[in-house]
Structure formats: C-alpha cells, structure tokens
Design an enzyme around this catalytic site. Sequence first.
Site, PDB file in Angstrom:
ATOM      1  N   HIS A 139     -23.743  36.203  14.656  1.00  0.00           N
ATOM      2  CA  HIS A 139     -23.341  37.609  14.675  1.00  0.00           C
ATOM      3  C   HIS A 139     -23.604  38.348  13.356  1.00  0.00           C
ATOM      4  O   HIS A 139     -23.251  39.499  13.224  1.00  0.00           O
ATOM      5  CB  HIS A 139     -21.856  37.715  15.046  1.00  0.00           C
ATOM      6  CG  HIS A 139     -21.544  37.003  16.318  1.00  0.00           C
ATOM      7  ND1 HIS A 139     -22.004  37.427  17.540  1.00  0.00           N
ATOM      8  CD2 HIS A 139     -20.859  35.853  16.562  1.00  0.00           C
ATOM      9  CE1 HIS A 139     -21.596  36.588  18.477  1.00  0.00           C
ATOM     10  NE2 HIS A 139     -20.904  35.623  17.908  1.00  0.00           N
ATOM     11  N   ALA A 166       1.897 -13.413   3.605  1.00  0.00           N
ATOM     12  CA  ALA A 166       2.185 -13.594   5.033  1.00  0.00           C
ATOM     13  C   ALA A 166       3.640 -13.994   5.232  1.00  0.00           C
ATOM     14  O   ALA A 166       4.342 -13.448   6.093  1.00  0.00           O
ATOM     15  CB  ALA A 166       1.249 -14.642   5.622  1.00  0.00           C
ATOM     16  N   ASP A 206     -13.990  34.527  14.229  1.00  0.00           N
ATOM     17  CA  ASP A 206     -15.199  33.940  14.811  1.00  0.00           C
ATOM     18  C   ASP A 206     -16.363  34.122  13.849  1.00  0.00           C
ATOM     19  O   ASP A 206     -17.072  35.125  13.880  1.00  0.00           O
ATOM     20  CB  ASP A 206     -15.511  34.585  16.159  1.00  0.00           C
ATOM     21  CG  ASP A 206     -16.688  33.874  16.838  1.00  0.00           C
ATOM     22  OD1 ASP A 206     -17.361  33.055  16.165  1.00  0.00           O
ATOM     23  OD2 ASP A 206     -16.927  34.138  18.028  1.00  0.00           O
ATOM     24  N   ILE A 233     -26.192  39.596  17.232  1.00  0.00           N
ATOM     25  CA  ILE A 233     -25.569  40.313  18.358  1.00  0.00           C
ATOM     26  C   ILE A 233     -24.055  40.438  18.130  1.00  0.00           C
ATOM     27  O   ILE A 233     -23.474  39.708  17.336  1.00  0.00           O
ATOM     28  CB  ILE A 233     -25.841  39.593  19.705  1.00  0.00           C
ATOM     29  CG1 ILE A 233     -25.274  38.162  19.680  1.00  0.00           C
ATOM     30  CG2 ILE A 233     -27.331  39.594  20.007  1.00  0.00           C
ATOM     31  CD1 ILE A 233     -25.299  37.476  21.031  1.00  0.00           C
ATOM     32  N   GLY A 254     -19.116  38.720  22.149  1.00  0.00           N
ATOM     33  CA  GLY A 254     -18.690  39.098  23.500  1.00  0.00           C
ATOM     34  C   GLY A 254     -17.218  39.502  23.501  1.00  0.00           C
ATOM     35  O   GLY A 254     -16.814  40.472  24.150  1.00  0.00           O
ATOM     36  N   LYS A 258     -25.307  23.587  35.765  1.00  0.00           N
ATOM     37  CA  LYS A 258     -25.995  24.763  36.312  1.00  0.00           C
ATOM     38  C   LYS A 258     -27.506  24.627  36.176  1.00  0.00           C
ATOM     39  O   LYS A 258     -28.251  25.609  36.205  1.00  0.00           O
ATOM     40  CB  LYS A 258     -25.526  26.035  35.586  1.00  0.00           C
ATOM     41  CG  LYS A 258     -24.044  26.315  35.759  1.00  0.00           C
ATOM     42  CD  LYS A 258     -23.728  26.927  37.118  1.00  0.00           C
ATOM     43  CE  LYS A 258     -22.261  27.312  37.196  1.00  0.00           C
ATOM     44  NZ  LYS A 258     -21.847  27.784  38.506  1.00  0.00           N
ATOM     45  N   SER A 299       8.516  -8.919  -0.550  1.00  0.00           N
ATOM     46  CA  SER A 299       7.770  -8.673  -1.788  1.00  0.00           C
ATOM     47  C   SER A 299       6.713  -7.601  -1.551  1.00  0.00           C
ATOM     48  O   SER A 299       6.163  -7.492  -0.435  1.00  0.00           O
ATOM     49  CB  SER A 299       7.076  -9.965  -2.215  1.00  0.00           C
ATOM     50  OG  SER A 299       6.072  -9.686  -3.172  1.00  0.00           O
ATOM     51  N   ALA A 327      11.342  -9.646 -13.910  1.00  0.00           N
ATOM     52  CA  ALA A 327      10.830 -10.623 -14.855  1.00  0.00           C
ATOM     53  C   ALA A 327      11.490 -11.965 -14.551  1.00  0.00           C
ATOM     54  O   ALA A 327      12.706 -12.059 -14.535  1.00  0.00           O
ATOM     55  CB  ALA A 327      11.171 -10.176 -16.268  1.00  0.00           C
ATOM     56  N   SER A 328      10.701 -12.955 -14.227  1.00  0.00           N
ATOM     57  CA  SER A 328      11.239 -14.297 -13.980  1.00  0.00           C
ATOM     58  C   SER A 328      10.108 -15.275 -14.258  1.00  0.00           C
ATOM     59  O   SER A 328       8.989 -14.871 -14.555  1.00  0.00           O
ATOM     60  CB  SER A 328      11.710 -14.428 -12.534  1.00  0.00           C
ATOM     61  OG  SER A 328      10.586 -14.528 -11.681  1.00  0.00           O
TER      62      SER A 328
HETATM   63  P1  NAI Z   1      12.456 -17.926  -9.698  1.00  0.00           P
HETATM   64  O1  NAI Z   1      11.374 -18.933  -9.610  1.00  0.00           O
HETATM   65  O2  NAI Z   1      12.994 -17.567 -11.026  1.00  0.00           O
HETATM   66  O3  NAI Z   1      13.651 -18.365  -8.789  1.00  0.00           O
HETATM   67  C1  NAI Z   1      13.465 -18.975  -7.557  1.00  0.00           C
HETATM   68  C2  NAI Z   1      14.455 -20.097  -7.445  1.00  0.00           C
HETATM   69  O4  NAI Z   1      14.343 -20.684  -6.154  1.00  0.00           O
HETATM   70  C3  NAI Z   1      14.217 -21.218  -8.443  1.00  0.00           C
HETATM   71  O5  NAI Z   1      15.368 -21.468  -9.184  1.00  0.00           O
HETATM   72  C4  NAI Z   1      13.828 -22.390  -7.574  1.00  0.00           C
HETATM   73  O6  NAI Z   1      14.253 -23.658  -8.093  1.00  0.00           O
HETATM   74  C5  NAI Z   1      14.492 -22.057  -6.283  1.00  0.00           C
HETATM   75  N1  NAI Z   1      13.874 -22.779  -5.166  1.00  0.00           N
HETATM   76  C6  NAI Z   1      12.561 -22.957  -4.931  1.00  0.00           C
HETATM   77  N2  NAI Z   1      12.397 -23.658  -3.800  1.00  0.00           N
HETATM   78  C7  NAI Z   1      13.625 -23.936  -3.319  1.00  0.00           C
HETATM   79  C8  NAI Z   1      14.071 -24.593  -2.169  1.00  0.00           C
HETATM   80  N3  NAI Z   1      13.228 -25.162  -1.299  1.00  0.00           N
HETATM   81  N4  NAI Z   1      15.388 -24.657  -1.942  1.00  0.00           N
HETATM   82  C9  NAI Z   1      16.272 -24.131  -2.829  1.00  0.00           C
HETATM   83  N5  NAI Z   1      15.877 -23.487  -3.954  1.00  0.00           N
HETATM   84  C10 NAI Z   1      14.570 -23.389  -4.185  1.00  0.00           C
HETATM   85  O7  NAI Z   1      11.907 -16.656  -8.949  1.00  0.00           O
HETATM   86  P2  NAI Z   1      12.456 -15.154  -8.850  1.00  0.00           P
HETATM   87  O8  NAI Z   1      11.483 -14.299  -9.465  1.00  0.00           O
HETATM   88  O9  NAI Z   1      13.864 -15.067  -9.260  1.00  0.00           O
HETATM   89  O10 NAI Z   1      12.330 -14.941  -7.293  1.00  0.00           O
HETATM   90  C11 NAI Z   1      13.426 -14.896  -6.397  1.00  0.00           C
HETATM   91  C12 NAI Z   1      12.943 -14.420  -5.073  1.00  0.00           C
HETATM   92  O11 NAI Z   1      12.432 -13.097  -5.212  1.00  0.00           O
HETATM   93  C13 NAI Z   1      11.809 -15.211  -4.480  1.00  0.00           C
HETATM   94  O12 NAI Z   1      11.955 -15.299  -3.076  1.00  0.00           O
HETATM   95  C14 NAI Z   1      10.590 -14.418  -4.815  1.00  0.00           C
HETATM   96  O13 NAI Z   1       9.538 -14.661  -3.930  1.00  0.00           O
HETATM   97  C15 NAI Z   1      11.125 -13.023  -4.694  1.00  0.00           C
HETATM   98  N6  NAI Z   1      10.361 -12.036  -5.395  1.00  0.00           N
HETATM   99  C16 NAI Z   1      10.349 -12.003  -6.745  1.00  0.00           C
HETATM  100  C17 NAI Z   1       9.625 -11.039  -7.396  1.00  0.00           C
HETATM  101  C18 NAI Z   1       9.638 -10.939  -8.871  1.00  0.00           C
HETATM  102  O14 NAI Z   1       9.033  -9.964  -9.369  1.00  0.00           O
HETATM  103  N7  NAI Z   1      10.262 -11.827  -9.566  1.00  0.00           N
HETATM  104  C19 NAI Z   1       8.796 -10.082  -6.659  1.00  0.00           C
HETATM  105  C20 NAI Z   1       8.933 -10.166  -5.257  1.00  0.00           C
HETATM  106  C21 NAI Z   1       9.677 -11.113  -4.664  1.00  0.00           C
END
Ligand code: NAI
Length: 596
Positions: free
Chosen positions: A499, A167, A494, A514, A517, A417, A152, A198-199
């Site tokens: 100078h 992390a 220079d 001056i 040199g 010197k 990410s 978008a999620s």
């Molecule tokens: P999301 O929340 O829509 O989908 C994640 C899915 O993982 C969910 O369906 C959830 O039930 C499942 N899940 C959670 N814990 C679980 C577990 N222990 N075992 C099995 N399934 C589990 O999220 P999204 O946005 O689709 O994210 C997918 C991946 O992409 C994630 O790793 C997220 O960190 C990463 N990500 C998403 C970004 C974004 O803009 N949406 C940005 C950067 C990374």
Amino acid sequence: MAESNLRYDGRVAVVTGAGAGLGREYALLFGSRGAKVVVNDLGGTFHGEGASQRAADVVVNEIKALGGTAVADYNSVVDGAKVIETAIKNFGRVDILVNNAGILRDRSIIKTSDQDWDFVHDVHLKGSFKCTQAAFPYMKKQNYGRIIMTSSNSGIYGNFGQANYSAAKMGLVGLANTVAIEGAKNNIFCNVIIPTAASRMTEGILPDILFNELKPQLIAPVVAYLCHENCEENGSYIESAAGFATKVQTVRGKGAVLRTSIDQKVITPEYVQSKWTKVVDMSEAQHLESIAAASGTLVELLEKLKEGKISDAEDTFKFGAKDLILYALGIGATVKDSNDLKFLYENDTDFSAIPSFFVLPGLMLSMTSNLISTALPSGSADLTNILHGEQYLEICDDIPTNGTLTTTGKVFDVMDKGSGAVVVTNAESYDESGRLIVKNQSSIFVVGAGKFGGKKNPINGVVPIANTPSRAPDASIQYKTTEDQAALYRLSGDLNPLHIDPSFAAIAGFKTPILHGLCSLGFSVRAVLAKFTDNNSALFKAVKVRFAAPVLPGQTLKVDMWKEGKRVHFRTSIVETGKEVITGAYVDLKDTSAKL
Ligand code: NAI
C-alpha cells in the site's frame, strides 16, 4: 520478637549425617532449643568409604556440653529402620526427620561406574526413603511429623560431572512431593531444602570468597523453622545459602495446542515446528499445585476441542483515543463535517469509535500469526500473494473507546478455487473482563495456492454476501480519497508495503500501490452511518463486504445504499472509472435514526 520463641521441647529430632557440615548445625540448633536429638552419622569419607563413630560422638558431646539431650547413631541411612529404632529406643518417639546424609562420587557420565551410580543413589535417595518409611508409622500414629529431604542445585540445574548426584538429588524432590501428599492428612509435612554451604563436600569446589560466607549455621535456622509445629509449609522446595532463603517452584508454560479439533488424530512434526515458539514460550508460565491441576488442564483442552473452541492464534490489541482518531482520519473523517467531530476529538461529549475500527484486532492477529500459511497444504502465503477477499465484522457488545482486547483466531474454512486458495479465519476479541466485544471473519485469497484437491464451496458459518437490490439506490454518497490515503490508513496497523512501496506493489502485480480494501470498507461504513444513524455508532451491528477490485489512492468512492428494514445494502464503486470495488455488501443496524 521474643527470644527462643520457637522451641522443640518434647520433640525428638533425627538428623542423618549430623556428624559434620550442615547436619551438625541442624543437630546443634535442635539440641539448643529443647529437642532430644539423634545424631546419626556413619563417619566415613565424603566419598562414602570407611566408617567411624567419632563424627557422631563429637556432636553428641557438643550438644550435651550446651545442656542438651542427644544420642549417637552410627548406622548407615540405608538401614533406615535401625536409625529410627535408635530414636524410639532412647526417646520413645520421632517427630522430626532431617534426611541430610550424603556423599559424592563425581565423574563425567562416561566414567561413572555402576558402583558410583548405585552408591550415591543408595545414600541419598534410598537412605532418605528408608529413614522416612521407618519414621512414617510413628508420625502417623502421633498425628505429627516434620520431614526434610535434602536436594541440591546440582539436581535442579545439572552440574558437570555430577550425573549420579544430580539424578539422586532430583529423585529426592520427587520423593518429597509424594511424601508431602501422603502425610498431609496426618499433619506430617515434608519439604525440600536446597542448601549451598561451606563443608568438606564443597571445599575446593566453591571459590574462596563464597566458601567463607556460606556458613552452614546460616541455613540451619531455615531448616529448623520448617521443622517447627508452627510452620504450615508442606511440599515446598526452599533454597537457602549465605543468609538467604527462597521458595523454588516448577512452572508450566501456557503451551500450544497442536490439534484444531477432536477429530484430528494426526499431528505432523512440521506442525509442531511451526508452533515451537509457543510451545517454549514461558511468558505466561504458571505453577500448578497438583497432578490434578495438570490433568485438569488437559480435560479442559479436550472439552474445548470437542466444542470447537480451540484457537490457533492469540494476540492482544491495545488501543486508545489516539488510535480511534487516527483510524477515523484514515477513512476520511473530517473536521469540515461537524457531525464527524465525535470521531476526531477525544473531549467531544459523544466521542466514539467508528465501529469498523474493530476490524483491526482480527487483522492484526492474522498478520502476527501464521494462521493463513499453516492452513494451506503448500504452507506458503506471504504478503506478495495474498488478497483480501471478503470481510465480516459483528459488534457483540458496547464498544469501548480504549482498552486491551484479547483476540483468539482460528482457521474456519479452506477452499480450493483453482487459481488460488481461500482461507477463512474467524477471530473473536474479548475485553479485559472477558466480554466478547467483536467477531471478525476474513476470507483471504492466496494467489497460486489452489489445485490441492480441496473443496470449492464454503462450509456453514461462512457468512455469505447479500444480493444487492436491483432498483435504483435509495441514497448515494461520494467521498474523494486523497493521494496520501493509504499512507495515512496504514498507520492504524496494516503495514503491508503493497500500500505504499512502489517496487513491492510491482512485485505483487500492481502498477502503483493500492488502497487497503479495509480502508474502502471504512469509507463505506461511514456513508451508511452518516445517512441512516446520524453517525451514531451504537446503532451499528455488523458489516459484510466482498472486495471486487482495487482502489488507487486519490480516486473518488461512490457508496450506493438501499435500506431494507434494519439492513442497508450497499455497493461501492470508483467514480472516475465506474468500476465496482465493494459488492454484495450490507450493514446491519440495531436501529436507524429512520431518516431517508
Ligand atoms: P558433609 O560431607 O559435611 O556431611 C555429610 C555427612 O553425611 C558426613 O558427616 C557423612 O559422614 C555423613 N554420611 C555419609 N554417608 C552416610 C551414610 N550412609 N549414613 C549416615 N551418614 C552418612 O556434607 P554437607 O555439605 O554438610 O552436606 C549435607 C547434605 O547437604 C548432603 O546431602 C549434601 O548432598 C547436601 N548438599 C550440600 C551442599 C553444600 O553446598 N554443602 C549443596 C547441596 C546439597
């Protein structure tokens, strides 16, 4: 391009967290292109609470409805072995693993509990590790595998309130780096996807205008391609969003060497401070392919330190015909002498550089670096307390009339010197193809910087001045400098105000500005060239001078010369006062036009 060219028939793809968001899109795409899909999802909230089979079931049904093959897996990715087991039990193999499952527990670092930390790490990092570890033996055996880790931008750049998540996401980059190396020989490739989509995870975080355009289905084809057998990418980080994809890389700057020799065992924080701009300069940053490449640069550095080839400073010096002509004018070349035309007119058939022009790259390096001041225990050298003591210039190869020279410089010797310190610097200038063109050695006298308990005498390698013959000179040439000589000469580089600026000259202890040199050196070299080589620069090899006293612009220089084989000794004095200004000096010629 033929449609559906990239198929996954016969392949088994495990997508974790495939019940929603990005994972769902990956699973649908794989399913629509012939892969047998394991739709893994625990089905909890995005904080990781609870569990439900619904999420995975819905996606399995969607795939089936489209004519694909899929099976649900409801295990947490932390139980990676069980997830992979589902693939083996149902389909007998695993070819593709997309580690995608994720949760969020956003808190500022102060408020992050151990549980928030561990939980996020468990799902993202440990979950990806466990699934990968379980899939690896199968992939190895079949000599094929494609693995994706999901990182990410929050990890790459950091994001307020996401210490645990950032992390873990960077941890996945490290994990992918090593999996890519361990799998390569078995045709198991591992890459990182850095999505923005978008999620439910990003709802309320991303602005509406972005959110609506960041469709997960715009990222799925990128992941699908990375997981295809045709894709040779391995160990790469691919950022993708909104119908855009790019590779992201770590880069390493050129850096700064903080030791000047292998014997130097101590480095002071002050020295680090003095080098800091170089340490953090990323203008020449490069990506290194492997840990071996990184350690390779260190081995190279140690070898250079052992061989004494480490430079303390580096600079580029670009020049062309105009610079050569301006310099020639600065040291008195004139169209009144037809023999000088080759130094003043770029279309002259013998257009060439006056060899002493090449003192400039070395000089410019000392002016733009803090070579002199860092060499002194006091650390203080500035334009008001330095004097040019001696200069040596050696031409090492054919001299060009234009180009860019790279000059590396180092402090070669420091002497105490009493009334001052003498800092000897060595500079070597290379052309674009790496040819060593010239070497310069300058001795700079730093007034008031002595008495630091240093040694008095030079080390071997400091080019000594020569004894001037006691007989009457074999030849003498006089040149009248003009009142504007320094004003003209300084334009060659220079720009020390000593100078030209009367008040600055007064601060430095002179009644009036001056002459440089190195300008007097230029006049003297002209005299030798005119007398013994018919102004043929190609016959010049080296010059060494000691600057004994300053010259004022407007005074007349007299160059007395003694020829002894290929060495021409010379002494330059001021006609009006009789004062010697350059002593112990000589020019070494490759050959002479032999007229005397
Ligand atoms: P999301 O929340 O829509 O989908 C994640 C899915 O993982 C969910 O369906 C959830 O039930 C499942 N899940 C959670 N814990 C679980 C577990 N222990 N075992 C099995 N399934 C589990 O999220 P999204 O946005 O689709 O994210 C997918 C991946 O992409 C994630 O790793 C997220 O960190 C990463 N990500 C998403 C970004 C974004 O803009 N949406 C940005 C950067 C990374």
